[in-house]
Design a protein around this motif. Structure first.
Motif, PDB file in Angstrom:
ATOM      1  N   ASN A  32       1.047  -1.289   0.056  1.00 38.85           N
ATOM      2  CA  ASN A  32       0.143  -0.081  -0.067  1.00 38.85           C
ATOM      3  C   ASN A  32       0.850   1.280  -0.059  1.00 38.85           C
ATOM      4  OD1 ASN A  32      -2.431  -1.373   0.023  1.00 38.85           O
ATOM      5  ND2 ASN A  32      -2.451  -1.490   2.226  1.00 38.85           N
ATOM      6  N   SER A  33       2.033   1.182  -0.633  1.00 41.40           N
ATOM      7  CA  SER A  33       2.894   2.340  -0.569  1.00 41.40           C
ATOM      8  C   SER A  33       2.525   3.094  -1.732  1.00 41.40           C
ATOM      9  CB  SER A  33       4.377   1.996  -0.926  1.00 41.40           C
ATOM     10  OG  SER A  33       4.580   1.419  -2.126  1.00 41.40           O
ATOM     11  N   PRO A  34       2.669   4.604  -1.568  1.00 39.74           N
ATOM     12  CA  PRO A  34       2.457   5.601  -2.744  1.00 39.74           C
ATOM     13  C   PRO A  34       2.891   4.895  -4.134  1.00 39.74           C
ATOM     14  CG  PRO A  34       3.374   6.680  -0.707  1.00 39.74           C
ATOM     15  CD  PRO A  34       3.542   5.228  -0.499  1.00 39.74           C
ATOM     16  N   LYS A  35       3.998   4.371  -4.181  1.00 44.10           N
ATOM     17  CA  LYS A  35       4.599   3.730  -5.437  1.00 44.10           C
ATOM     18  C   LYS A  35       3.594   2.955  -5.857  1.00 44.10           C
ATOM     19  CE  LYS A  35       8.674   1.889  -7.775  1.00 44.10           C
ATOM     20  NZ  LYS A  35      10.023   1.517  -7.279  1.00 44.10           N
ATOM     21  N   HIS A  36       3.255   2.001  -4.846  1.00 42.12           N
ATOM     22  CA  HIS A  36       2.225   0.811  -5.703  1.00 42.12           C
ATOM     23  C   HIS A  36       1.213   1.504  -6.100  1.00 42.12           C
ATOM     24  CE1 HIS A  36       0.713  -3.130  -5.337  1.00 42.12           C
ATOM     25  NE2 HIS A  36      -0.564  -2.683  -4.742  1.00 42.12           N
ATOM     26  N   MET A  37       0.527   2.281  -5.408  1.00 43.40           N
ATOM     27  CA  MET A  37      -0.769   3.011  -5.758  1.00 43.40           C
ATOM     28  C   MET A  37      -0.642   3.413  -7.062  1.00 43.40           C
ATOM     29  SD  MET A  37      -2.556   4.385  -2.292  1.00 43.40           S
ATOM     30  CE  MET A  37      -1.233   5.354  -1.614  1.00 43.40           C
ATOM     31  N   THR A  38       0.575   4.197  -7.201  1.00 45.50           N
ATOM     32  CA  THR A  38       0.546   4.918  -8.764  1.00 45.50           C
ATOM     33  C   THR A  38       0.802   3.791  -9.558  1.00 45.50           C
ATOM     34  OG1 THR A  38       2.124   6.621  -7.518  1.00 45.50           O
ATOM     35  CG2 THR A  38       2.268   6.401  -9.947  1.00 45.50           C
ATOM     36  N   ASN A  39       1.437   2.666  -9.457  1.00 52.14           N
ATOM     37  CA  ASN A  39       1.279   1.661 -10.507  1.00 52.14           C
ATOM     38  C   ASN A  39       0.065   1.309 -10.834  1.00 52.14           C
ATOM     39  OD1 ASN A  39       4.132   1.786 -10.805  1.00 52.14           O
ATOM     40  ND2 ASN A  39       4.609   0.067  -9.157  1.00 52.14           N
ATOM     41  N   ASN A  40      -0.866   1.092  -9.668  1.00 49.95           N
ATOM     42  CA  ASN A  40      -2.016   0.791  -9.975  1.00 49.95           C
ATOM     43  C   ASN A  40      -3.051   1.519 -10.573  1.00 49.95           C
ATOM     44  OD1 ASN A  40      -2.039  -1.839  -8.435  1.00 49.95           O
ATOM     45  ND2 ASN A  40      -2.815  -0.866  -6.553  1.00 49.95           N
ATOM     46  N   HIS A  41      -2.908   2.835 -10.550  1.00 54.24           N
ATOM     47  CA  HIS A  41      -3.510   3.860 -11.679  1.00 54.24           C
ATOM     48  C   HIS A  41      -3.195   3.932 -12.812  1.00 54.24           C
ATOM     49  CE1 HIS A  41      -5.625   7.503 -11.712  1.00 54.24           C
ATOM     50  NE2 HIS A  41      -4.669   8.118 -12.650  1.00 54.24           N
ATOM     51  N   CYS A  42      -1.787   3.483 -12.897  1.00 58.69           N
ATOM     52  CA  CYS A  42      -1.336   3.395 -14.459  1.00 58.69           C
ATOM     53  C   CYS A  42      -2.222   1.952 -15.122  1.00 58.69           C
ATOM     54  CB  CYS A  42       0.162   3.253 -14.434  1.00 58.69           C
ATOM     55  SG  CYS A  42       1.114   4.695 -14.078  1.00 58.69           S
ATOM     56  N   LYS A  43      -2.148   1.128 -14.304  1.00 58.52           N
ATOM     57  CA  LYS A  43      -2.756  -0.122 -14.669  1.00 58.52           C
ATOM     58  C   LYS A  43      -4.221   0.243 -15.189  1.00 58.52           C
ATOM     59  CE  LYS A  43       0.048  -3.553 -12.122  1.00 58.52           C
ATOM     60  NZ  LYS A  43       0.069  -4.354 -11.011  1.00 58.52           N
ATOM     61  N   ILE A  44      -5.005   0.953 -14.405  1.00 60.50           N
ATOM     62  CA  ILE A  44      -6.400   1.513 -14.759  1.00 60.50           C
ATOM     63  C   ILE A  44      -6.397   2.085 -15.811  1.00 60.50           C
ATOM     64  CG2 ILE A  44      -8.335   2.824 -13.544  1.00 60.50           C
ATOM     65  CD1 ILE A  44      -7.194   1.959 -10.874  1.00 60.50           C
ATOM     66  N   VAL A  45      -5.511   3.103 -16.031  1.00 57.65           N
ATOM     67  CA  VAL A  45      -5.393   4.041 -17.333  1.00 57.65           C
ATOM     68  C   VAL A  45      -5.434   2.869 -18.616  1.00 57.65           C
ATOM     69  CG1 VAL A  45      -4.515   5.658 -18.532  1.00 57.65           C
ATOM     70  CG2 VAL A  45      -4.823   5.897 -16.306  1.00 57.65           C
ATOM     71  N   ILE A  46      -4.337   1.992 -18.500  1.00 53.85           N
ATOM     72  CA  ILE A  46      -3.922   1.069 -19.580  1.00 53.85           C
ATOM     73  C   ILE A  46      -5.280   0.317 -19.913  1.00 53.85           C
ATOM     74  CG2 ILE A  46      -2.766  -0.576 -20.353  1.00 53.85           C
ATOM     75  CD1 ILE A  46      -0.518   0.649 -18.853  1.00 53.85           C
ATOM     76  N   LEU A  47      -5.795  -0.272 -18.978  1.00 57.25           N
ATOM     77  CA  LEU A  47      -6.923  -0.859 -19.175  1.00 57.25           C
ATOM     78  C   LEU A  47      -8.251  -0.338 -19.669  1.00 57.25           C
ATOM     79  CD1 LEU A  47      -7.343  -3.228 -15.635  1.00 57.25           C
ATOM     80  CD2 LEU A  47      -6.710  -4.159 -17.941  1.00 57.25           C
ATOM     81  N   ILE A  48      -8.317   1.065 -19.321  1.00 55.14           N
ATOM     82  CA  ILE A  48      -9.475   1.637 -19.819  1.00 55.14           C
ATOM     83  C   ILE A  48      -9.088   2.061 -21.224  1.00 55.14           C
ATOM     84  CG2 ILE A  48     -10.526   3.917 -19.911  1.00 55.14           C
ATOM     85  CD1 ILE A  48     -10.406   3.765 -16.971  1.00 55.14           C
ATOM     86  N   LEU A  49      -7.858   2.128 -21.792  1.00 54.14           N
ATOM     87  CA  LEU A  49      -7.444   2.399 -23.015  1.00 54.14           C
ATOM     88  C   LEU A  49      -7.620   1.173 -23.852  1.00 54.14           C
ATOM     89  CD1 LEU A  49      -4.146   4.776 -22.639  1.00 54.14           C
ATOM     90  CD2 LEU A  49      -6.697   5.494 -23.612  1.00 54.14           C
ATOM     91  N   PHE A  50      -7.161   0.173 -23.321  1.00 54.47           N
ATOM     92  CA  PHE A  50      -7.393  -1.194 -24.336  1.00 54.47           C
ATOM     93  C   PHE A  50      -9.075  -1.509 -24.211  1.00 54.47           C
ATOM     94  CE2 PHE A  50      -3.028  -1.786 -23.860  1.00 54.47           C
ATOM     95  CZ  PHE A  50      -2.759  -2.568 -24.937  1.00 54.47           C
ATOM     96  N   ALA A  51      -9.770  -1.357 -23.248  1.00 50.16           N
ATOM     97  CA  ALA A  51     -11.248  -1.586 -23.416  1.00 50.16           C
ATOM     98  C   ALA A  51     -11.773  -0.427 -24.206  1.00 50.16           C
ATOM     99  CB  ALA A  51     -11.766  -1.441 -22.100  1.00 50.16           C
ATOM    100  N   LEU A  52     -11.547   0.571 -24.456  1.00 53.12           N
ATOM    101  CA  LEU A  52     -11.966   1.510 -25.602  1.00 53.12           C
ATOM    102  C   LEU A  52     -11.693   0.859 -26.847  1.00 53.12           C
ATOM    103  CD1 LEU A  52     -11.461   5.018 -23.790  1.00 53.12           C
ATOM    104  CD2 LEU A  52     -13.604   3.845 -24.229  1.00 53.12           C
ATOM    105  N   ILE A  53     -10.488   0.637 -27.057  1.00 51.80           N
ATOM    106  CA  ILE A  53      -9.872   0.059 -28.244  1.00 51.80           C
ATOM    107  C   ILE A  53     -10.955  -1.182 -28.784  1.00 51.80           C
ATOM    108  CG2 ILE A  53      -8.037  -1.200 -29.784  1.00 51.80           C
ATOM    109  CD1 ILE A  53      -6.045   0.586 -27.832  1.00 51.80           C
ATOM    110  N   PHE A  54     -11.067  -2.029 -27.913  1.00 50.32           N
ATOM    111  CA  PHE A  54     -12.075  -3.235 -28.134  1.00 50.32           C
ATOM    112  C   PHE A  54     -13.422  -2.845 -28.528  1.00 50.32           C
ATOM    113  CE2 PHE A  54      -8.319  -5.653 -26.534  1.00 50.32           C
ATOM    114  CZ  PHE A  54      -8.230  -6.676 -27.379  1.00 50.32           C
ATOM    115  N   LEU A  55     -13.860  -2.012 -27.613  1.00 51.06           N
ATOM    116  CA  LEU A  55     -15.403  -1.661 -27.894  1.00 51.06           C
ATOM    117  C   LEU A  55     -15.476  -0.702 -29.034  1.00 51.06           C
ATOM    118  CD1 LEU A  55     -16.153  -0.505 -24.222  1.00 51.06           C
ATOM    119  CD2 LEU A  55     -16.927  -2.395 -25.286  1.00 51.06           C
ATOM    120  N   VAL A  56     -14.561   0.239 -29.486  1.00 55.00           N
ATOM    121  CA  VAL A  56     -14.583   0.716 -30.865  1.00 55.00           C
ATOM    122  C   VAL A  56     -14.726  -0.318 -31.901  1.00 55.00           C
ATOM    123  CG1 VAL A  56     -13.357   2.529 -32.287  1.00 55.00           C
ATOM    124  CG2 VAL A  56     -13.712   2.969 -30.000  1.00 55.00           C
TER     125      VAL A  56
END
Length: 391
Positions: A1-25
């Motif tokens: 639960n370190s700040p670095k770990h949370m930042t990595n999770n936030h990047c993963k979320i952004v990447i997942l949303i981008l890939f989701a949008l690509i597949f949905l489009v």
């Protein structure tokens, strides 16, 4: 639960949303292409409002070599028959009647018709022997304007099917210009049976634009040969009507297919008719006409060409002619694309759900850290001073 770990999770979320949008489009695009145009209507109402009309493919080939003034005007039009004429565009923008890309079969000169000038064309005779059949006289490649004008002056009831063979800028304009300047342009009855044909959606669109600019409203046909549509195949194109959609320009009112395709796809083509389209068939012999209930008949009035026996009697063209087959008659690619679109949709939804779950965990982690920091401060502020404790 370190700040670095949370930042990595936030990047993963952004990447997942981008890939989701690509597949949905991608899923949306596939579903639109597969289903959105299946009931597209013709540019001009046609069914039950026009036809049936018979056109003689490349003129009367028993009379003279194909696409010559003799075959088109003297052989067909002068006898009250509507000719079909093939138009190619030369390198200098002039339009001539010629079917093949190469001049070899008709003239013996191994050059592309699109790479020569009008002077060279007019100076190159058509051979006496075509596809093994001897006409006993040479002929010439005609310019389009005098042929159209001659047809207009032969018989008041004769129309024509002008087949634009080249996918080139200026092709539609050259043909429309020739028609506009002819005496046919002032005869509404005759103009009704003058149509344009092409296999190219962009030439369909160009023809409509040029006709409108010229104040003409002739119908335009798109013909769809078997074997021209890659892995999708002709049947998928007939099912989806993608080529007739506005995204490809649209503008056609008549769909034309080869005889073997019509025989196999009558139910599918009937759906086109139900939506107002006219249906044309080419590859017919004169005695076949009575057996087909269509709107456009393109008839081969020709002798038996010895070199074309293996091709089943079809007319000649570039290269070695083979018998027509309809092998791209499967909807497997269509069903495969539906499966791919469905997969993309579901996978996109899964990625969105996963991104939401990670976001919830991310928020919970931030809350846990905040709570833990608050507890630490409370411990310091309300704790015991151990240095003051007596031993």
């Amino acid at each position: 639960n370190s700040p670095k770990h949370m930042t990595n999770n936030h990047c993963k979320i952004v990447i997942l949303i981008l890939f989701a949008l690509i597949f949905l489009v991608l899923s949306s695009v596939l579903f639109v292409l597969l289903f959105a145009f299946q009931n597209v209507k013709p540019h001009t109402p046609c069914q039950n409002e026009w036809g049936p009309v018979t056109y003689y493919h490349r003129g009367n080939l028993t009379f003279a070599q194909e696409n010559t003034f003799t075959a088109i005007v003297n052989g067909s039009a002068a006898n009250g028959n509507n000719p079909e004429l093939d138009v190619s565009l030369l390198k200098d923008g002039e339009g001539v009647l010629f079917h093949d890309d190469s001049m070899l079969r008709m003239t013996g000169v191994d050059k592309d018709i699109r790479d020569v000038s009008i002077e060279e064309v007019l100076g190159t005779p058509i051979l006496q022997e075509i596809d093994g059949y001897s006409y006993n006289f040479t002929n010439s490649i005609p310019e389009i304007e005098p042929v159209i004008e001659a047809i207009c002056n032969v018989d008041a009831n004769v129309g024509m099917n002008i087949d634009v063979k080249v996918d080139a800028n200026g092709a539609a304009k050259a043909v429309v210009s020739a028609l506009k300047s002819s005496t046919c342009a002032g005869d509404e009855t005759r103009m009704n049976n003058i149509i344009f044909s092409t296999p190219y959606p962009n030439i369909v669109s160009d023809s409509i634009k040029e006709l409108k600019a010229a104040g003409l409203n002739n119908r335009v046909a798109i013909y769809m040969p078997s074997g021209y549509y890659g892995f999708l195949g002709l049947k998928v194109m007939l099912k989806t009507r993608i080529l007739q959609s506005a995204m490809f320009g649209g503008g056609a009112s008549i769909i034309e297919v080869e005889k073997i395709v019509y025989d196999a796809e009558q139910d599918l083509l009937q759906k086109w008719r139900d939506d107002g389209w006219c249906i044309g068939v080419w590859g017919l012999k004169p005695n076949d006409v009575s057996e087909y209930d269509v709107d456009v008949y393109i008839v081969d009035d020709a002798p038996a060409f010895p070199d074309l026996v293996a091709a089943g009697g079809r007319l000649g063209g570039d290269g070695i002619m083979k018998k027509v087959t309809y092998d791209d008659n499967s909807l497997t690619p269509y069903n495969g694309l539906i499966a791919a679109a469905t997969f993309c949709l579901l996978f996109g939804i899964i990625l969105i759900v996963l991104a939401v779950w990670l976001e919830m965990r991310y928020r919970q982690s931030k809350q846990d850290i905040s709570n833990a920091q608050g507890d630490s401060v409370d411990d310091v502020e309300g704790g015991t001073d151990i240095m003051a404790t007596p031993y």
